[in-house]
Every structure is written in C-alpha cells, then in structure tokens.
Design a protein around this motif. Sequence first.
Motif, PDB file in Angstrom:
ATOM      1  N   ALA A 157       0.826  -1.216   0.000  1.00  0.00           N
ATOM      2  CA  ALA A 157       0.000   0.000   0.000  1.00  0.00           C
ATOM      3  C   ALA A 157       0.858   1.262   0.000  1.00  0.00           C
ATOM      4  CB  ALA A 157      -0.927  -0.007   1.211  1.00  0.00           C
ATOM      5  N   THR A 158       1.924   1.253   0.798  1.00  0.00           N
ATOM      6  CA  THR A 158       2.801   2.423   0.883  1.00  0.00           C
ATOM      7  C   THR A 158       3.437   2.706  -0.468  1.00  0.00           C
ATOM      8  OG1 THR A 158       3.318   1.703   3.118  1.00  0.00           O
ATOM      9  CG2 THR A 158       4.672   3.464   2.204  1.00  0.00           C
ATOM     10  N   ILE A 159       3.917   1.658  -1.095  1.00  0.00           N
ATOM     11  CA  ILE A 159       4.542   1.815  -2.411  1.00  0.00           C
ATOM     12  C   ILE A 159       3.529   2.395  -3.393  1.00  0.00           C
ATOM     13  CG2 ILE A 159       5.553   0.555  -4.362  1.00  0.00           C
ATOM     14  CD1 ILE A 159       6.611  -1.480  -2.202  1.00  0.00           C
ATOM     15  N   ALA A 160       2.272   1.934  -3.307  1.00  0.00           N
ATOM     16  CA  ALA A 160       1.240   2.352  -4.256  1.00  0.00           C
ATOM     17  C   ALA A 160       0.996   3.861  -4.202  1.00  0.00           C
ATOM     18  CB  ALA A 160      -0.061   1.596  -3.990  1.00  0.00           C
ATOM     19  N   TYR A 161       0.734   4.406  -2.989  1.00  0.00           N
ATOM     20  CA  TYR A 161       0.377   5.835  -2.975  1.00  0.00           C
ATOM     21  C   TYR A 161       1.594   6.739  -3.142  1.00  0.00           C
ATOM     22  CZ  TYR A 161       1.342   6.466   2.137  1.00  0.00           C
ATOM     23  OH  TYR A 161       1.914   6.545   3.379  1.00  0.00           O
ATOM     24  N   THR A 162       2.777   6.273  -2.729  1.00  0.00           N
ATOM     25  CA  THR A 162       3.989   7.064  -2.954  1.00  0.00           C
ATOM     26  C   THR A 162       4.318   7.113  -4.437  1.00  0.00           C
ATOM     27  OG1 THR A 162       4.798   6.250  -0.825  1.00  0.00           O
ATOM     28  CG2 THR A 162       6.383   7.386  -2.220  1.00  0.00           C
ATOM     29  N   PHE A 163       4.183   5.960  -5.098  1.00  0.00           N
ATOM     30  CA  PHE A 163       4.441   5.836  -6.536  1.00  0.00           C
ATOM     31  C   PHE A 163       3.557   6.804  -7.317  1.00  0.00           C
ATOM     32  CE2 PHE A 163       3.399   3.991 -10.674  1.00  0.00           C
ATOM     33  CZ  PHE A 163       4.650   3.674 -11.185  1.00  0.00           C
ATOM     34  N   VAL A 164       2.275   6.839  -6.963  1.00  0.00           N
ATOM     35  CA  VAL A 164       1.305   7.608  -7.738  1.00  0.00           C
ATOM     36  C   VAL A 164       1.356   9.102  -7.422  1.00  0.00           C
ATOM     37  CG1 VAL A 164      -1.168   7.991  -8.115  1.00  0.00           C
ATOM     38  CG2 VAL A 164      -0.270   5.667  -8.062  1.00  0.00           C
ATOM     39  N   GLY A 165       1.286   9.431  -6.115  1.00  0.00           N
ATOM     40  CA  GLY A 165       1.046  10.826  -5.737  1.00  0.00           C
ATOM     41  C   GLY A 165       2.243  11.639  -5.323  1.00  0.00           C
ATOM     42  N   GLY A 166       3.396  10.995  -5.068  1.00  0.00           N
ATOM     43  CA  GLY A 166       4.589  11.737  -4.690  1.00  0.00           C
ATOM     44  C   GLY A 166       4.454  12.473  -3.376  1.00  0.00           C
ATOM     45  N   PHE A 167       5.085  13.647  -3.277  1.00  0.00           N
ATOM     46  CA  PHE A 167       5.216  14.358  -2.009  1.00  0.00           C
ATOM     47  C   PHE A 167       3.871  14.803  -1.441  1.00  0.00           C
ATOM     48  CE2 PHE A 167       6.113  17.895   0.815  1.00  0.00           C
ATOM     49  CZ  PHE A 167       7.228  17.457   1.499  1.00  0.00           C
ATOM     50  N   LEU A 168       2.975  15.280  -2.289  1.00  0.00           N
ATOM     51  CA  LEU A 168       1.672  15.727  -1.782  1.00  0.00           C
ATOM     52  C   LEU A 168       0.904  14.562  -1.169  1.00  0.00           C
ATOM     53  CD1 LEU A 168       0.425  18.284  -4.459  1.00  0.00           C
ATOM     54  CD2 LEU A 168       1.122  18.753  -2.117  1.00  0.00           C
ATOM     55  N   ALA A 169       0.934  13.417  -1.852  1.00  0.00           N
ATOM     56  CA  ALA A 169       0.255  12.231  -1.306  1.00  0.00           C
ATOM     57  C   ALA A 169       0.856  11.851   0.034  1.00  0.00           C
ATOM     58  CB  ALA A 169       0.373  11.052  -2.282  1.00  0.00           C
ATOM     59  N   VAL A 170       2.182  11.881   0.100  1.00  0.00           N
ATOM     60  CA  VAL A 170       2.880  11.513   1.336  1.00  0.00           C
ATOM     61  C   VAL A 170       2.523  12.490   2.460  1.00  0.00           C
ATOM     62  CG1 VAL A 170       5.171  11.370   2.394  1.00  0.00           C
ATOM     63  CG2 VAL A 170       4.760  10.301   0.179  1.00  0.00           C
TER      64      VAL A 170
END
Length: 494
Positions: A170-183
């Motif tokens: 899951a962590t890889i998924a949202y970091t991959f897609v959204g970058g810094f803002l998602a993080v």
Amino acid sequence: MSVSNPTLITFVIYIAAMVLIGFMAYRSTNNLSDYILGGRSLGSVVTALSAGASDMSGWLLMGLPGAIYMSGLSESWIAIGLIVGAYLNWLFVAGRLRVQTEHNGDALTLPDYFSSRFEDKSGLLRIISAVVILVFFTIYCASGIVAGARLFESTFGMSYETALWAGAAATIAYTFVGGFLAVSWTDTVQATLMIFALILTPIIVLLATGGVDTTFLAIEAKNPDNFNMLKNTTFIGIISLMGWGLGYFGQPHILARFMAADSVKSIANARRISMTWMILCLGGTVAVGFFGIAYFSAHPEVAGPVTENHERVFIELAKLLFNPWIAGVLLSAILAAVMSTLSCQLLVCSSALTEDFYKTFLRKSASQVELVWVGRLMVLLVALIAIAMAANPNNRVLGLVSYAWAGFGAAFGPVVLISVIWKNMTRNGALAGILVGAITVIVWKHFALLGLYEIIPGFIFASLAIYIVSKLGAPTAGMVERFDAAEKDYNLNK
C-alpha cells in the motif's frame, strides 16, 4: 490465528483511503518540484503533522513500547532526547533551511542544496551526499518494512514472507502515484490516527488494571526498579539515549518538510503544533509499555506473544482490550506510523536518484514528465531492495532504525546546522563533515567503542572537521552574498 473480519475490514478501508489520497495528489503533480516537494505549498498544520508522522516510524508503537516493557522507565531517556532535539531543530534549522534552499538555486533535495550553497562545480558533494542518503535510507526503509510485516504477521497470522509484501504494497502504491503531496496529506491523516491510539490505549490499559494506584503497585511488585530512571544505566548509557536527539538535524525526510513549507511565517505555528503532537505521542508510547507490565503480570495466560517478542506489546493490548472494530483502528495506527515514514524515505531516495544522478549526470535535458516517471520507477527500485534486506525474520525494528538514524545525524546534521548559521563554512568543510560523520558512524558501530551510541562521536568529529577545514579556506563572495540575503529574508519574515 484466524483472521478477525472487523480488523481486516478496518485495515482494508484505511489502506484504500490512503491510496485514494495518492490518486487525488496525482492530479496536482505536474512537474518534478511537485513530485519531490509538493511545489512548496504546505501550510503550518500539514507541515507540522507530516514532519511528526514522517519522523515517528514503526518504532513509536513497537520498538519503544517494547523497550519500556522490558526495562521500565530507564528506557525513556530516548524520548526526552528526541523531544529536546526536535525542538532545537524546529528552532534553529526549520525556517533558515526553508529560505536558504530557496536562495540557493531553489534546491529540491539536500544534495541539491549542498551543491548550490557551496558552489560545488565538481559534483562531488552532490554524489557523496546522495550515496549517503541511498545507503542509510535503504536500511531505514528495511526497518519500516520489518515493522509492517510484524504487524500483518501477528494480526492476521500470515507467514513473515507474505506479511512482508502485504505491509509494503500500500505504501509503495500511494507514494508511486502521488509523490510528495500524497505523502504529506496521508501523513496528516496518519498523525491524527497515531495520537488517537496513543492517548486512548494507555487510558484503557489503566482502567483494565484497576486504576493508577493498583497499576503502579503491580509494576512495583514485578520489579521495583521499573520506576528507576537510572536502572542498569551508566553515564554513557544515558548520554547515548539522549544522543538520539542529535539525529534530527540530519534526517532528510524531516528536513524536506521544512523545505516544502509555504513560507517562513508558517514555521513558528508548525513548531508549536508538532511539538505538542510529539510530546503527547511519546508520553502515550511510554505509558503503553509501562502499563503493559502491570497488565501482563496480572494476565500471564495471554502474555505468550509479548514474552516471545516484546515489540508486540501495543499490538497485543489492542487486540485483548478493545472491540475488534476499535482494535482495527488502533492497529491501523501502527500501519500509519510505518507507512508515513516509509513513504517519506522512499520519496527521498527516489528524489536523490532522479534529481541528483539521473537529471544532473545522465539527462540534463529531460522533460518534467520524464523526471516524474523516473522518480516513480526509483520508488519501486528502492522498495524492492529494502524488501530484500528485510527478508530476515530475526530483524529488530529499533536496531535497524538506530543505525540509519545515526548515519544521517552524523553525516548531514552538522553540515545542515552549521550551513544555515555560519556564513564562513566552505565546500571542503561540508565535504569533510559528511565523510567524517558517515565514516565515524560505520567504524564506531563495527567496533562498538566505549558502548557509546555512534551518533555522538560522529556528530562531534564531523562538526570539528567542518570548522577546521573551513578555516583553512574561505567562502566565495557569491556564497556570502546568498547567505546574507537568505538570513535577511528569514529575519524579516520569521
């Protein structure tokens, strides 16, 4: 153990929400600056909570409660050191680094900042600092993946190997897609979840063990020295635990939050919010481990998993004392702590590879779209290496974190701190500081000299190296001019 449906459903909803935030951030990510620093648009609340959540990894709900459970309050020196270090970092570094990075080529990463601040045309400073980031952060990422695997393993009865992938996906998924803002956005949600869990759990444990007086009597009956802050400690031991606070000055994933703030004016408010959050979280963590001593003394029949691995104390208390739906929310807080830190670390590694290697040395003319996709691929690459490092089921979370924390604290801490307060620091001084700090940590750790935590000699020797080598040369007029302009900007707007 059979899968608890309410807990599983809670986890699935939580993970789906985080990935959804990732896709929302995807729509706001148009270039590499957006992907790496969110376009420097974070307000004080997001800056504060994302800095806190990115700092407090799985060790907050696993490593530290486990240490308190095993040894009593003598392990809480680490929490005191962290609070002091974090406050000083907010006070001396946060605002100054925000303006210095802007005045020095609008730097997006620490290696980028070092390179611009010290006019390093050779690229040596950038390469060495990027290598330090990749080496120590891959170890740090592995610690997060171990913590996630432990959570899935003990909650759902998975094998360690399966839990390893489940916890990281899951962590890889949202970091991959959204970058810094998602993080950053997910960090804010995760910080809220963590403080809820760490305030509620100790209160319920206290009630379950009969209130404050009964709980303290049970802890004392188990071992009176549990209350002794100096139990089994030495001067060097206390200094080593307090020394964790020095690490804050050099943690790239925390410093990135300062760099991404929308203005210096946001920093003071962010400091107040972040420190309040941190004190409450660390107090709750100490209380969970401490009160857990009384609970498992009174209920030895359910103490088996904690006896086998003391880092499970929070997990077991949540499962035993709460309705499965609430337990699912509380256990999601561990996942939040793991995911918030791991995502930041993956992103910093990705930015080092993309901005400091790929763009600088391989493809200077690369388009913004290309750089964002290279950044995403680097997230995957670093994650796979970290998963491979975490494959040993005997890994302990706190041990992995302490080595990486020391590496960054000693290699980057003195360089960052001195670079924002002393205009006469030179490029060779910065280079000497990074090398001396990193090498000292590696050598000191290998030989376990004096029983002293390696960050302390690393920080001291690196600071001396910076001062001595800088005194042998002189900064250029351009370096002094940019420093003075940034300092003036800081003092006008703080």
